[in-house]
Design a protein around this motif. Structure first.
Motif, PDB file in Angstrom:
ATOM      1  N   PHE B  69      20.900  33.073  -7.878  1.00  0.00           N
ATOM      2  CA  PHE B  69      21.517  33.805  -8.986  1.00  0.00           C
ATOM      3  C   PHE B  69      21.411  35.312  -8.854  1.00  0.00           C
ATOM      4  N   LYS B  70      20.711  35.791  -7.847  1.00  0.00           N
ATOM      5  CA  LYS B  70      20.602  37.236  -7.676  1.00  0.00           C
ATOM      6  C   LYS B  70      21.932  37.829  -7.235  1.00  0.00           C
ATOM      7  N   GLU B  71      22.147  39.077  -7.634  1.00  0.00           N
ATOM      8  CA  GLU B  71      23.373  39.730  -7.205  1.00  0.00           C
ATOM      9  C   GLU B  71      23.309  39.955  -5.697  1.00  0.00           C
ATOM     10  N   ASP B  72      24.425  39.680  -5.046  1.00  0.00           N
ATOM     11  CA  ASP B  72      24.481  39.817  -3.603  1.00  0.00           C
ATOM     12  C   ASP B  72      25.172  41.134  -3.261  1.00  0.00           C
ATOM     13  N   VAL B  73      24.392  42.099  -2.874  1.00  0.00           N
ATOM     14  CA  VAL B  73      24.940  43.433  -2.626  1.00  0.00           C
ATOM     15  C   VAL B  73      25.216  43.608  -1.143  1.00  0.00           C
ATOM     16  N   THR B  74      26.376  44.139  -0.829  1.00  0.00           N
ATOM     17  CA  THR B  74      26.672  44.511   0.553  1.00  0.00           C
ATOM     18  C   THR B  74      26.674  46.028   0.632  1.00  0.00           C
ATOM     19  N   PRO B  75      25.872  46.603   1.509  1.00  0.00           N
ATOM     20  CA  PRO B  75      25.816  48.062   1.557  1.00  0.00           C
ATOM     21  C   PRO B  75      27.146  48.667   2.000  1.00  0.00           C
ATOM     22  N   ALA B  76      27.441  49.848   1.460  1.00  0.00           N
ATOM     23  CA  ALA B  76      28.674  50.526   1.845  1.00  0.00           C
ATOM     24  C   ALA B  76      28.603  50.864   3.328  1.00  0.00           C
ATOM     25  N   GLY B  77      29.696  50.669   4.009  1.00  0.00           N
ATOM     26  CA  GLY B  77      29.725  51.027   5.424  1.00  0.00           C
ATOM     27  C   GLY B  77      29.141  49.973   6.327  1.00  0.00           C
ATOM     28  N   ALA B  78      28.771  48.826   5.746  1.00  0.00           N
ATOM     29  CA  ALA B  78      28.242  47.756   6.590  1.00  0.00           C
ATOM     30  C   ALA B  78      29.381  47.102   7.357  1.00  0.00           C
ATOM     31  N   ASP B  79      29.087  46.634   8.543  1.00  0.00           N
ATOM     32  CA  ASP B  79      30.063  45.868   9.302  1.00  0.00           C
ATOM     33  C   ASP B  79      30.088  44.469   8.693  1.00  0.00           C
ATOM     34  N   LYS B  80      31.086  44.212   7.866  1.00  0.00           N
ATOM     35  CA  LYS B  80      31.069  43.019   7.011  1.00  0.00           C
ATOM     36  C   LYS B  80      30.892  41.733   7.813  1.00  0.00           C
ATOM     37  N   PHE B  81      31.650  41.603   8.880  1.00  0.00           N
ATOM     38  CA  PHE B  81      31.621  40.334   9.618  1.00  0.00           C
ATOM     39  C   PHE B  81      30.228  40.080  10.190  1.00  0.00           C
ATOM     40  N   ALA B  82      29.702  41.082  10.881  1.00  0.00           N
ATOM     41  CA  ALA B  82      28.374  40.911  11.477  1.00  0.00           C
ATOM     42  C   ALA B  82      27.316  40.761  10.399  1.00  0.00           C
ATOM     43  N   TYR B  83      27.517  41.470   9.300  1.00  0.00           N
ATOM     44  CA  TYR B  83      26.545  41.427   8.206  1.00  0.00           C
ATOM     45  C   TYR B  83      26.460  40.025   7.618  1.00  0.00           C
ATOM     46  N   PHE B  84      27.615  39.355   7.522  1.00  0.00           N
ATOM     47  CA  PHE B  84      27.607  37.987   7.007  1.00  0.00           C
ATOM     48  C   PHE B  84      27.171  36.988   8.060  1.00  0.00           C
ATOM     49  N   LEU B  85      27.531  37.289   9.291  1.00  0.00           N
ATOM     50  CA  LEU B  85      27.237  36.344  10.374  1.00  0.00           C
ATOM     51  C   LEU B  85      25.729  36.235  10.625  1.00  0.00           C
ATOM     52  N   ALA B  86      25.036  37.370  10.537  1.00  0.00           N
ATOM     53  CA  ALA B  86      23.630  37.408  10.958  1.00  0.00           C
ATOM     54  C   ALA B  86      22.752  36.349  10.288  1.00  0.00           C
TER      55      ALA B  86
END
Lengths: 398, 408
Positions: B69-86
């Motif tokens: 239930f925690k908010e899932d924050v993606t940092p600005a400027g993150a490489d989205k694909f790699a960030y999710f893949l890791a």
């Protein structure tokens, strides 16, 4: 980004902003690190995130009221701050404190020293990854806080020392508590030493790390265990005795290596010495006797007297409404706080409020050494060096 | 049904096994966090989780719900694909490696198909396992790089360097075992450790013939702790230095996935240590009639634990605990009785000893974490390259010499 030639041949460096929110900056210290890989090329220390204006506030308070805010500077050793301030004002007033109160002051400030060193040891150890030591140290500190609570009603912001003596008569049974501490603590210190002193990882992390030569330390004005770890034998308790410290028999541990390990050994040895002083103080404290100087108009009168004597009632009223006015003049009083030389400067213009109160706080001065200690080393050493200096941010940004 | 199983062995046999193992493994992961928190707490003179359920037994559940239930924050400027893949990479690789681990010697039948107590029994099981675990570094490195933040970057760099260099020592340290067993197959490595010196000392590889792998084991376990990024080698997430290291910028369930990956690799490494050096599922007692009573140890252990839990549970501080703990105790007693049945007696031997040994290794993991300070980055690399690797090569040479010498 600056373009420089780094030791590894890289042309660019990375600036890492360590703090003010960081797990091991011991409060809200901010260090700007210029990094080449993990090598620190430059470390800029930025303070001021915990500014409380304590020195300025003191100018608006009477001499007695100002005691309470001195607690909040070095919040790990409130009684040392109280002592420095009270001694300074007593010097201004030329007040003689009864021996009984002096010994109790010595005993409690030494317990404070142990408590503060315990927090230091715990946080230093957790910074270097030894988690359990941290919790053991806090377990022991709890016993000390219970003693402070017993005598003053407060665990941390005790304000137990008053100008001319102590606030209250210590309650019955408190010496037994202290005796317990004296009996059990040395074996607890052995326990920490078992975990750390000869631990290969601990040695590797602290030996030769955060080097500070004696010349640099003196030049930067470093004091306390951080100075004694560099081989300089200087302790205010020995060289400028106050509060009857000259009647006590204790050693000042000195190590010559000048690294984190030397400072660690110094502090651990100091805790044992403090136990020795506490033991002696227990023997010296007379069972009966005044805890406040006989100074009408400065020291608050006893409750019983107020009900029978007119003067006592008047003094009580005057002390708590307008305060007392010491003669005009300036004094400087130094004490050995757990972190080093804590100096209190008080200037009086003859009014009931200090014209200026200034603290020479050891953390602020010692922090200057950080830059010297970490440049050219690794990030992990920055953490070790911040820990080994034993800074308290409340005292730096007073 | 039998016909279907014959025609589609993967669907009928492998899939149920995978589902069951996955379920067991994920539950074990969750309760490993509880176990670690409890053990570390008691080492540190604390109580650990106590509020959520009796003795904090529901804490893992509460943690899981919280992560979801925690908010899932993606940092600005993150490489989205790699960030999710890791995190996916980290967790899936960590879990996949458990597939080749054999949990016991016995075969059991599903829909008439006889199948071993592992998802798959590969001839090159050990190699596959190392191949999978060594890919785990991608999860960490990608996480550190893609977060577009400095602390994760440093953490990612640290752990890539660390995992790559300790991989070598890890692999070299098991070569001795491979030489002695003559196979990469994990089941056969265990079977090669059967037998007893002088009739009662088990011939596990740790104290095996011709060359005891004591050195090999110490090297293996040290490198494995480093490989899994655990204390005292937890530099990648050194809280006091790099805040949270490579997963500083991860929140919510993505963080939980890294967390689970770490624990899954702890379990894998413990399995591997057990299989390679401690005789896997083999009982430490000789299988002669005099020692036949040792077959009842699993049953007795479960029953005793169950009884202790009942006795303790009925006096528990909360009503909920007074109900739950005795019920759990009864279940354990029931398990004990079941393990004592003649039909089950042989079957439970393997898994019981295997799981017991794993539990001991996991305890050591936690114990080490509660005791030792952390290495520094350069010391860690020096330790790996200058001490562990040469020593593991020495171990290989000595083992080979001993084998050649005994064969002549």
């Amino acid at each position: 980004m600056t373009t420089v030639q780094t030791p590894t041949g890289a042309e660019k460096t990375m600036v890492l902003n360590m703090g003010p929110q960081h797990p091991s900056t011991h409060g809200v210290l901010r260090v700007l690190l210029e990094l080449d890989g993990e090598n620190v090329m430059k470390a800029d220390v930025d303070i001021g995130y915990l500014h409380t204006g304590i020195e300025k506030t003191a100018e608006a308070l009477t001499y007695s009221q100002a005691i309470t805010i001195t607690d909040r500077m070095d919040y790990l050793a409130p009684l040392s701050n109280n002592l420095a301030y009270c001694l300074a004002v007593e010097k201004l007033l030329e007040l003689e404190v009864p021996k009984r109160a002096q010994y109790i002051r010595v005993l409690l400030t030494e317990l404070t020293r142990i408590g503060s060193h315990l927090v230091w040891l715990g946080t230093h150890a957790i910074d270097l990854g030894a988690m359990s030591v941290f919790l053991y140290c806090f377990r022991e500190r709890e016993e000390l806080l219970k003693i402070f609570e017993m005598v003053s009603g407060q665990r941390m912001m005790t304000s137990y020392f008053r100008i001319g003596g102590l606030a209250l008569e210590p309650p019955a049974g408190w010496t037994e508590r202290v005796e317990d501490v004296v009996r059990t603590f040395p074996s607890r210190f052995d326990e920490y030493e078992d975990l750390l002193t000869k631990n290969r990882i601990w040695l590797a992390r602290t030996q030769g790390v955060g080097m500070l030569s004696a010349e640099d330390a003196i030049g930067l004005g470093v004091s306390g265990p951080s100075l004694r770890g560099s081989g300089v034998d200087y302790d205010v308790r020995k060289y400028f005795p106050y509060s009857s410290y000259d009647e006590f028999d204790f050693e000042v541990p000195v190590r010559s290596e000048g690294d984190c390990y030397a400072r660690y050994m110094c502090r651990v040895a100091e805790m044992r010495e403090s136990i020795k002083i506490v033991k002696q103080a227990l023997g010296k404290i007379p069972a009966e006797g005044p805890i406040k100087a006989d100074a009408p108009g400065i020291v608050a009168p006893q409750r019983e007297k107020m009900k029978t004597e007119m003067e006592a009632l008047i003094y009580h009223f005057k002390i708590y409404t307008e305060g007392f006015a010491p003669p005009a003049g300036e004094v400087y009083q130094r004490v050995e706080s757990p972190r080093g030389e804590l100096g209190c400067f008080v200037a009086s213009d003859g009014s009931p409020k200090p014209y200026r109160m200034r603290m020479r706080t050891p953390s602020f001065v010692n922090l200057q050494a950080l830059q010297k200690m970490v440049e050219g080393h690794l990030i992990a050493d920055v953490i070790a060096s911040i820990g080994t200096l034993d800074i308290v941010l409340g005292e730096i940004d007073r | 049904m039998n016909e279907f199983a014959v025609q589609h062995p993967i669907l009928a046999v492998a899939l149920p096994k995978i589902v069951v193992l996955l379920f067991v493994l994920l539950t074990a992961l969750a309760y490993l966090t509880w176990f670690e928190r409890k053990v570390v707490a008691h080492i540190q003179a604390r109580w650990g989780p106590y509020r959520v359920g009796p003795h904090g037994l529901l804490q893992p559940l509460a943690d899981g719900v919280k992560f979801l239930f925690k908010e899932d924050v993606t940092p600005a400027g993150a490489d989205k694909f790699a960030y999710f893949l890791a995190p996916f990479l980290a967790l899936s690789l960590a879990i996949t490696s458990i597939a080749v681990i054999p949990f016991g010697p016995k075969e059991f039948s599903v829909f008439g198909q006889s199948t071993p107590l592992s998802i798959t029994n590969l001839n090159i099981g050990l190699l596959v396992l190392f191949a999978i675990t060594s890919m785990g570094v991608y999860g960490v490195a990608l996480a550190g790089w893609s977060s577009n933040s400095k602390y994760p970057l440093l953490g990612g760099l640290r752990s890539s360097a660390q995992m790559v260099s300790y991989e070598l020592a890890l692999t070299m340290s098991v070569v001795g075992v491979i030489l002695m067993a003559g196979t990469f197959n994990l089941s056969e490595i265990v079977n090669a450790q059967q037998g007893f010196h002088w009739g009662f000392v088990p011939r596990w590889n740790l104290i095996g013939w011709p060359f005891p792998q004591v050195l090999g084991f110490l090297l293996f376990f040290t490198s494995a702790v480093a490989e899994t990024n655990r204390a005292p080698f937890d530099l990648a997430e050194a809280e006091s230095e790099l805040v949270a290291g490579f997963h500083t910028e991860y929140a919510s369930f993505k963080f939980a996935m890294f967390f689970m990956a770490e624990y899954a690799s702890m379990i894998t490494v413990s399995c591997l240590a057990t299989i390679l050096f401690f005789g896997g599922w083999l009982s430490p007692f000789p299988q002669t009639p005099i020692w036949a009573w040792t077959h009842y140890i699993p049953a007795a252990a479960f029953a005793a634990a169950g009884l202790a839990l009942i006795v303790h549970g009925v006096r528990y501080i909360t009503m909920f605990g007074r109900v739950v703990l005795p019920v759990l105790g009864l279940a354990l007693c029931g398990l004990g009785v079941l393990c004592g049945q003649p039909g089950m007696l042989d079957f439970v031997q393997g898994p019981f000893w295997f799981l017991l040994k794993i539990a001991i290794f996991l305890f050591i993991y936690v114990w080490v974490r509660g005791t030792l300070p952390r290495f520094r980055y350069d010391q860690l690399m020096g330790f790996g390259w200058k001490l562990l690797l040469p020593l593991s090569i020495v171990n290989v040479v000595l083992t080979s010499l001993a084998i050649v010498w005994t064969q002549q």
